[in-house]
Design an enzyme around this catalytic site. Structure first.
Site, PDB file in Angstrom:
ATOM      1  CB  CYS B  88      -5.544   3.556  -2.763  1.00  0.00           C
ATOM      2  SG  CYS B  88      -5.741   3.178  -1.009  1.00  0.00           S
ATOM      3  CG  HIS B 203      -3.003  -0.447  -3.906  1.00  0.00           C
ATOM      4  ND1 HIS B 203      -2.458   0.798  -4.081  1.00  0.00           N
ATOM      5  CD2 HIS B 203      -3.639  -0.406  -2.717  1.00  0.00           C
ATOM      6  CE1 HIS B 203      -2.762   1.562  -3.044  1.00  0.00           C
ATOM      7  NE2 HIS B 203      -3.477   0.864  -2.194  1.00  0.00           N
ATOM      8  CD  GLU B 205      -0.473   0.588  -7.011  1.00  0.00           C
ATOM      9  OE1 GLU B 205      -1.515   0.126  -7.495  1.00  0.00           O
ATOM     10  OE2 GLU B 205      -0.462   1.274  -5.971  1.00  0.00           O
TER      11      GLU B 205
END
Lengths: 721, 226
Positions: B88, B203, B205
Site C-alpha cells: 500500500c 494488504h 498482513e
C-alpha cells in the site's frame, strides 16, 4: 459591561449577575470568554444535569463512569475498555468535511487521553431527504471527512448507522464513537497529583480556528448564520493526531506524566479548569508561552479550539525525558504553567493577570436548570391496517428506501481492517474487534429510533436500547455498558424538554434491566434550524464482549439446506413507515399510533436462549429483526450464492417488527435439540423455511434473486448520485 | 537457517504493527522494528515498507518517506538481491524511490476504497511461488491512491520482463468490479526487473490469521520461505 456583549457570549443577564455578585468586581473580557465557554450546555450540561443524575452509572465492571474523558469498563485480567460517543452536529452542517473529521479526531483524543489505544470507531450519522442537493453534499462531505481522519490515523471503522429523514433536512447529526483498549493499571485521569507539577502543552500550534466552537454548538441556528459561523469550524490534521497519539501513549507507558486532558471544546480554558476542579487545586498558565500559529490575543488563545492539542501535568524532573520523546515524534511541546494550591485559575499575558478566578465559581456554581416540561399526550393504540398492502409492493418499498438498502457505499470509504484485529466489519448487526494479543473480542453497536421516541419517548427509548442489545446478542456478544449521545432540539420548548426527560427515564429503565450502565456520554441540544426542531434522537452506543473469539456468531448464511427459525413476538400495533410508499405521509400516519409496551423481561429471556444456543454451537448464523422486519434481516444475511425459501401465514409477518426478534439458521440435525431447548425454556419459535441456492421464494411465489440482491446492494449508490 | 526480517516505521505509518505480527507469526524468525531516522539496517532476508499515511501523505503519497534517512539502507538491501516488499503506502514509497516503475494515482471513483478485493498472480516470481495459476486470492485493500499508472512503453517493459506479479480479478460470488480502482491492465502489484522487490496495494498482513476473513495473505510469506 454592556448587555449586548454578555448576550453575545451566550450568557443570560441573570447568569451574569450571579458571577458579578460573587466576584464583586467587573470581569475582564477574557473572564467573560471563560464563562461563555464553561457555562454553555456543551460544557456544563445545565439543562440535562438534573435528569442525567438519574441514570445508572455503576456496577461491578465499571472502572470509570461519566465525568472523565471517557468511561472505562473491566474486561478481566488487566484489560479495560474505554469508550465514548460525541456529537459534532453543528460543525458538520456548516462544513461537512472538516466538521465530521474533527468529530472523529475529538473522540479519539478522549480515548487516548485515558491511556487507552483506540481500537475501533463507529459513526451514527443522520441526514435529511436525499432528494435535495444539499443532503447529497452533506452526505458526501461527512462520509469523506470521517474516512479521511479515521483512515489516516489508522483506527478501523467497524459500524454505525446512516439514516435519512426529512426532520434532519436543515440539521444533520454526526455522532462519532470510539473504543479503546487500556491496561487497568495504566489508566490516566485528568486529576493532577501534586502541587508544583508543570503544566505542559503538547501538540499543534494554536490558531484562530474554532474560537467559540462550544458556545456555537449550544446555539439555535438560522440559515443566514451558516456563512457567518464557518470560521468557527475547526480544521483537522489526522497526521498530527497520529503523531500526538503515538507520542502521548509512549509518554504514558513510560510513566513520565501524571495526568492528561484533551484540549477539545473550549480549548485551553476547559482543559485547565477541569484539571484544577478535579484535583481541587489551582492552575497558573502564562499565555505568552503557548505555541501560536499566528499572532493571537489572550482572549483568542483562551477560546481557540485548534485541534490535536493536549494539556498534561508532569513532574519537573521528567521535563527532559518528555521533551526527548516528543521531539522524536516531531510534536510541539512547551511548559506553560504549573499546578498551584490557590484553587484559582490564573492566566497571565504580557506580565498582566488577565484572568484570576476561583475554580469554584466556574465549575461548582455553574448554572443548573429545572426547565419546564410537558408529558407528551398519549396516542391511540390500535392495530394498524396492513390488509391493503401487497407483498410485491412491500418489497419494492423496502428496496427503494435508502434506509433499508445495503450501505457499502458509506462503509467502503472507511478502512475497517487496519490494525489486523477486525472480526466483523461494518454493515452487520454489530462490529467486532479482537483485543490484540488475546482471545477476547469486543462488539459495539449504535442505535436510535427517532420515530418511536417521538411517538412515545419512554417506550421508544426502551426500543432503542433493546435494538442495540439484540445487535450484540445476535453475534453472541454479552452486552456490558452504554455510552449515550442525546440529540434534541431546544429544551426551552417544554414539549421537547418532556421528550428529553422521558427518554432518559426509558434509558434508565432499560439500562437497569439489562445491567448495562451508562459510563459516558454527550448532550447536544438546540438542534433546530429556522425553528424546525429535529425529532428527538438520543443515540446510544452499546459495548459488549465475548472472552472466546471462536464462539461468536456470524450474521451470514452458512449452508444451503439449513433451516430458518424465528424467535420473538410480532408487534402488530407498531406501525412501520417503510410499508408505505410516500415517506412523508407514512411518518404522519405512524406518528398517530402509540407503541406497544416493550417487555424487557421477555427480551432478556430470549436473549439468554440465543446466547446459550450459540455456546452449544447450535446456531450457524443469526441476525436480529429490527426495522424492515424478517425480510430485511434475511437480505442482510444473504451470502455467496445462498437465498431463502420461506412460508408465513400472512406476508405482512415478514415486514412487521418484533420484540426480542431473531432469525436463526440451524442444521437439520440440530432441529430436535434446538426446538426442545426452546420449548423447555418457554420460548416461542417459528420454523419459517430454509436456505436455498440462488433463489428467493415467499409462500411458493418465486422472486428474481439476482434482481433483488442487485438492487439491495447497488441501488444506494444510484439513489444518492 | 531462520528467516530474518524488518519493518520500517515512518511517522504516519499505521500498518507497521500489523506487518510485524504478520512476519512474527509466519516466519517464526527474528523481526526488527526500524525507525525511519536510523542509518543502519540489520542484515535481513526481507524488509517490509508498511501501509499507512507516511508524513500524512502530504505533497504526494510516499514522496516524503522516500527521502527518509533509512532509505539509503533500504536501497542497498535491495541492490544486495534481498527481498523488499512495499504494501500500500509502501508500494507508493517504492515508486517514489524509483525502485519500481510507474505511479499510483487516485482511484478512478476518486474515493477511498476499503473492502475485500480479489487478485490472482500474473507472472511467476519468488513472492508468489506458492500460489497456483488462476487461484483467486481474497485480500483487503484500503487506499485512496491505488490506481496504478504508467506509459505504454513502461507497460510493455513490465510485460516483456514479466514484472507484473498480481492483477485484480472478480471473486466467485462477489459483485465487486474486476478492476476495483481503475489500474492500468488491472495491475495490483509489480516487481522490479530482478524480481526481488515487490510493491502491492492489497494488504496480505490483514488476511493470514484464523480469525481473518481470508488466510490467503499467508501465501506470500510461504512463497519466500519455501
Amino acid at each position: 459591561m454592556n448587555e449586548e456583549l454578555i448576550l453575545q457570549h451566550g450568557l443570560t443577564l441573570d447568569e451574569f449577575q450571579v458571577i458579578r455578585k460573587y466576584l464583586n468586581r467587573d470581569l475582564s473580557i477574557e473572564e467573560l470568554g471563560i464563562f461563555s465557554a464553561m457555562w454553555n450546555e456543551h460544557c456544563c450540561y445545565k439543562t440535562s444535569k438534573k435528569w442525567l443524575k438519574k441514570l445508572p452509572t455503576d456496577n461491578e465492571i465499571v472502572i470509570q463512569g461519566p465525568g472523565e474523558n471517557a468511561g472505562v469498563i473491566d474486561l478481566q485480567d488487566n484489560d479495560g475498555i474505554a469508550f465514548k460517543i460525541e456529537s459534532h452536529n453543528h460543525p458538520s452542517y456548516i462544513e461537512p468535511f472538516n466538521g465530521s473529521a474533527t468529530g472523529v479526531g475529538g473522540i479519539l483524543r478522549d480515548i487516548f487521553t485515558m491511556g487507552a489505544r483506540p481500537i475501533a470507531t463507529l459513526d451514527s450519522i443522520r441526514f435529511g431527504l436525499i432528494e435535495t442537493e444539499k443532503t447529497k453534499y452533506l452526505l458526501n462531505g461527512v462520509v469523506h471527512g470521517i474516512g479521511h481522519y479515521g483512515n489516516c490515523i489508522g483506527i478501523p471503522n467497524i459500524g454505525g448507522e446512516c439514516e435519512f429523514e426529512s426532520t434532519y433536512d436543515f440539521n444533520n447529526l454526526v455522532n462519532a464513537m470510539a473504543v479503546g483498549h487500556v491496561q487497568k493499571d495504566k489508566i490516566f485521569y485528568s486529576k493532577p497529583k501534586s502541587i508544583g507539577g508543570l503544566i505542559v502543552y503538547i501538540g499543534s500550534k494554536t490558531g484562530k480556528d474554532g474560537i467559540h466552537g462550544a458556545s456555537m454548538a449550544s446555539d439555535v441556528f438560522s440559515e443566514e448564520d451558516e456563512d457567518e459561523k464557518r470560521p468557527s469550524v475547526q480544521v483537522g490534521d489526522p497526521f498530527m493526531e497520529k503523531l500526538l497519539m503515538e507520542g502521548c501513549l509512549e509518554l504514558m507507558s513510560s510513566g513520565l506524566i501524571e495526568s492528561m486532558q484533551d484540549m477539545g471544546a473550549a480549548g485551553i480554558t476547559s482543559s485547565s479548569v477541569e484539571m484544577a476542579s478535579k484535583g481541587n487545586v489551582g492552575v497558573y498558565i502564562n499565555l505568552d508561552k503557548v505555541p501560536l500559529r499566528q499572532p493571537l490575543s489572550a482572549y483568542e488563545i483562551l477560546l481557540s479550539e485548534s485541534q490535536e492539542r493536549m494539556l498534561a501535568v508532569i513532574d519537573k524532573k521528567n521535563n527532559h525525558n518528555v521533551r526527548e520523546i516528543l521531539q522524536k515524534w516531531q510534536i510541539d511541546y512547551e511548559v506553560i504553567g504549573e499546578i498551584t494550591d490557590t484553587k484559582r485559575v490564573v492566566f497571565e499575558s504580557n506580565n498582566k493577570k488577565v484572568v484570576d478566578l476561583p475554580v469554584e465559581i466556574i465549575v461548582d456554581d455553574a448554572p443548573e436548570y429545572d426547565r419546564e416540561f410537558y408529558i407528551p399526550r398519549k396516542r391511540k393504540n390500535k392495530d394498524f391496517d396492513f390488509s391493503k398492502i401487497k407483498l410485491e409492493d412491500m418489497i419494492i418499498n423496502l428496496l427503494t428506501n435508502l434506509n433499508y438498502l445495503d450501505k457499502s457505499w458509506v462503509f467502503d470509504q472507511y478502512d475497517s481492517t487496519v490494525m489486523g484485529d477486525t472480526i466483523r466489519e461494518p454493515g452487520q448487526s454489530s462490529g467486532i474487534v479482537k483485543i490484540h494479543g488475546t482471545q477476547k473480542v469486543i462488539g459495539a453497536s449504535t442505535d436510535c429510533n427517532p420515530l418511536y421516541i417521538r411517538i412515545n419517548p419512554y417506550e421508544g427509548m426502551k426500543y432503542t436500547v433493546a435494538e442495540s442489545y439484540r445487535n450484540l446478542i445476535a453475534c453472541n456478544i454479552n452486552p456490558l455498558a452504554i455510552t449515550n449521545n442525546l440529540n434534541f432540539a431546544s429544551p426551552l420548548d417544554p414539549n421537547i424538554m418532556g421528550e428529553l426527560v422521558l427518554s432518559i427515564h426509558g434509558l434508565k429503565t432499560a439500562a437497569v434491566k439489562f445491567n448495562t450502565p451508562i459510563v459516558s456520554g454527550n448532550v447536544s441540544l438546540y438542534n433546530q434550524t429556522n425553528e424546525i426542531p429535529i425529532k428527538p434522537t438520543p443515540v446510544i452506543g452499546m459495548v459488549g464482549s465475548n472472552m472466546d473469539l471462536n464462539k461468536i456468531n456470524t450474521n451470514k448464511f452458512c449452508e444451503i439446506g439449513n433451516k430458518i427459525l424465528i424467535l420473538g413476538k410480532q408487534l402488530t400495533k407498531n406501525c412501520s413507515p417503510y410499508l408505505l410508499q410516500d415517506q412523508k405521509i407514512a411518518f404522519n400516519i405512524c406518528e398517530f399510533n402509540d407503541l406497544e409496551v416493550l417487555d424487557l423481561d421477555f427480551e432478556k429471556k430470549i436473549a439468554n436462549c440465543v446466547l446459550e444456543l450459540s455456546d452449544l454451537k447450535c446456531i450457524m448464523s443469526c441476525n436480529d429483526i429490527s426495522r424492515g422486519g424478517i425480510f430485511s434481516a434475511l437480505l442482510k444475511m444473504q451470502y455467496k450464492d445462498m437465498g431463502f425459501r420461506v412460508k408465513v401465514p400472512d406476508p405482512i409477518d415478514l415486514f412487521c417488527e418484533y420484540s426480542a426478534g431473531y432469525v436463526i439458521e440451524i442444521r437439520s440435525k440440530d432441529f430436535e435439540e434446538v426446538t426442545s431447548f426452546l420449548t423447555k425454556k418457554g420460548a416461542e419459535y417459528h420454523e419459517i423455511g430454509e436456505i436455498i441456492k440462488e433463489g428467493i421464494e415467499i409462500n411458493s411465489k418465486k422472486f428474481d434473486y439476482f434482481d433483488i440482491m442487485n438492487k439491495y446492494r447497488n441501488d444506494f449508490e444510484k439513489i444518492i448520485s | 537457517m531462520s528467516f530474518k526480517s524488518a519493518v520500517i516505521t515512518f511517522p504516519g505509518s499505521n500498518c507497521d504493527r500489523d506487518a510485524l505480527c504478520y512476519l512474527k507469526d509466519l516466519t517464526k524468525g527474528e523481526v526488527y522494528k526500524i525507525w525511519h531516522e536510523e542509518t543502519s539496517l540489520p542484515k535481513v532476508d526481507l524488509v517490509i515498507l508498511p501501509g499507512g499515511f507516511s508524513f500524512g501523505d502530504y505533497l504526494r503519497s510516499g514522496a516524503m518517506a522516500s527521502k527518509s534517512k533509512i532509505i539509503d539502507e533500504v536501497v542497498k538491501h535491495a541492490n544486495d538481491n534481498r527481498y523488499l516488499l512495499g504494501i500500500c503506502n509502501g508500494f507508493q514509497i517504492l515508486t517514489e524511490i524509483g525502485l519500481l516503475e510507474g505511479a499510483l494515482i487516485r482511484n478512478k471513483k476518486l474515493k477511498f476504497l476499503g473492502k475485500n478485493c480479489f487478485i490472482k498472480k500474473k507472472f511467476k516470481n519468488n513472492f508468489n511461488l506458492s500460489i497456483k495459476d488462476n487461484q483467486i486470492l481474497q485480500i483487503p485493500v484500503a487506499h485512496n491512491e491505488g490506481n496504478f499508472y504508467c506509459d505504454t512503453e513502461t507497460l510493455n517493459l513490465l510485460k516483456n520482463n514479466e514484472q507484473i506479479a498480481f492483477e485484480y480479478c472478480k471473486g466467485e460470488f462477489s459483485n465487486t468490479e474486476e478492476n476495483i480502482n481503475g489500474s492500468i491492465e488491472a495491475i495490483a502489484g509489480i516487481t522490479n526487473k530482478k524480481k526481488n522487490v515487490l510493491g502491492m496495494m492489497p494488504h496480505p498482513e490483514r488476511a493470514y490469521s484464523n480469525f481473518h476473513q481470508s488466510q490467503d495473505g499467508r501465501l506470500i510469506i510461504e512463497s519466500l520461505i519455501s
